[in-house]
Design an enzyme around this catalytic site. Structure first.
Site, mmCIF file in Angstrom:
data_model
loop_
_atom_site.group_PDB
_atom_site.id
_atom_site.type_symbol
_atom_site.label_atom_id
_atom_site.label_comp_id
_atom_site.label_asym_id
_atom_site.label_seq_id
_atom_site.Cartn_x
_atom_site.Cartn_y
_atom_site.Cartn_z
ATOM 1 C CG ASN A 9 -1.758 1.294 1.503
ATOM 2 O OD1 ASN A 9 -1.757 1.938 0.446
ATOM 3 N ND2 ASN A 9 -2.433 1.329 2.543
ATOM 4 C CD1 TRP A 10 3.648 1.304 -2.863
ATOM 5 C CD2 TRP A 10 3.511 2.608 -4.674
ATOM 6 N NE1 TRP A 10 4.447 0.596 -3.678
ATOM 7 C CE2 TRP A 10 4.541 1.263 -4.929
ATOM 8 C CE3 TRP A 10 3.518 3.274 -6.009
ATOM 9 C CZ2 TRP A 10 5.145 1.082 -6.142
ATOM 10 C CZ3 TRP A 10 4.105 3.120 -6.875
ATOM 11 C CH2 TRP A 10 4.794 1.997 -7.193
ATOM 12 C CG HIS A 100 -5.851 1.898 5.566
ATOM 13 N ND1 HIS A 100 -5.447 2.677 6.359
ATOM 14 C CD2 HIS A 100 -4.805 0.903 5.221
ATOM 15 C CE1 HIS A 100 -4.190 2.641 6.742
ATOM 16 N NE2 HIS A 100 -3.899 1.403 6.046
ATOM 17 C CD GLU A 169 -3.742 -2.231 7.509
ATOM 18 O OE1 GLU A 169 -2.532 -2.415 6.914
ATOM 19 O OE2 GLU A 169 -4.471 -1.427 7.291
ATOM 20 N N GLY A 175 2.273 2.045 10.818
ATOM 21 C CA GLY A 175 3.262 3.315 10.846
ATOM 22 C C GLY A 175 3.975 3.764 12.109
ATOM 23 C CB SER A 208 5.253 -1.996 11.834
ATOM 24 O OG SER A 208 4.752 -0.705 12.353
ATOM 25 N N GLY A 229 2.836 -1.241 4.452
ATOM 26 C CA GLY A 229 2.866 0.263 4.079
ATOM 27 C C GLY A 229 4.215 0.587 3.596
ATOM 28 N N GLY A 230 4.847 1.289 4.673
ATOM 29 C CA GLY A 230 6.054 2.122 4.367
ATOM 30 C C GLY A 230 7.194 1.161 3.653
#
Length: 255
Positions: A9-10, A100, A169, A175, A208, A229-230
């Site tokens: 997921n950008w 989300h 999630e 994050g 994470s 994510g990141g």
């Protein structure tokens, strides 16, 4: 046997030029980090709306799938700034994230609108990835199970479980660098599966996820993949995540 899904997921990252550069680096990294893409592992890139056409074209024939990060429940209309299911389907998008926690927190998403978006996605042949999870306060109060069951019961009426992916999630792990312990994530995902009575349903973990914890996460029997994510923004790290090496049960349990 349930499929293994590795979804990136950008969020609101990467221009079209940056998306192309990512793919140029990701393909060789994928080969270098292992023996290449294992056929049973589906890679999904959930990218910003402006990148969808580019990423669909650049990944054509690669086996990778492309996903969007949201859609409106109506097919068309006066909904400034929104994107519809027919628009996504026409581009060749196959998946779409729905519900989300960032959409719920910042844009007023509710379980009711999540239900309508899920229905819209399925109506147009898209596979929705439904996100559920508890806050830190809810976890500390012992409300994790009841909260998630409530989210599912409100979001899923009328939804075909045969064309659905769920991502657990925990909000407190998104994050933050704090990862839910693999065994605990496995426990909660098992409860979700039991509540829905759908052994075939792919359920992912998100929060994470990174190269340093993917092997332990994917050693858990209830976890069918991850929503990243990141770490999905870095081609080298995301390639390592895709090419995880699941630990043996003994190694996963070691301190």
């Amino acid at each position: 046997m349930r499929p293994i899904l590795i979804a990136g997921n950008w969020k609101m990252h990467k221009t079209q030029a940056e998306a192309r550069q990512f793919l140029r680096e990701f393909r060789p990294a994928l080969q270098a980090s292992s023996a290449g893409v294992r056929p049973q592992r589906q890679i999904i890139l959930c990218v910003p709306f402006t990148d969808l056409a580019v990423v669909v074209e650049e990944t054509r024939g690669s086996g990778m799938a492309v996903g969007a990060q949201n859609l409106h429940w109506e097919d068309q209309g006066a909904f400034t700034g929104e994107i519809s299911g027919p628009m996504l389907a026409e581009l060749g998008v196959r998946y779409v994230i729905v519900g989300h926690s960032e959409r719920r927190q910042y844009f007023g998403e509710t379980d009711e609108t999540v239900n309508r978006r899920l229905a819209a996605a399925q109506r147009h042949g898209l596979t929705p990835i439904l996100c559920v999870g508890e806050s830190l306060q809810q976890r500390e109060q012992g409300l994790t199970e009841s909260w998630i069951v409530g989210q599912l019961d409100r979001a899923l009426p009328g939804i075909d479980l045969r064309n659905l992916v769920i991502a657990y999630e925990p909000i407190w792990a998104i994050g933050t660098g704090k990862t839910c312990a693999a065994a605990e994530a496995n426990r909660v995902i098992g409860l979700i599966r039991q509540h829905l009575g759908a052994d075939h349903l792919p359920i992912l973990y998100g929060g994470s996820v990174k190269a340093s914890n993917i092997d332990e996460l994917m050693a858990q029997p209830q976890i069918d993949g991850v929503l990243v994510g990141g770490a999905s923004l870095d081609p080298q790290e995301f390639a390592r995540i895709v090419n995880f090496q699941a630990l043996t049960p003994a190694a996963a349990a070691a301190p």
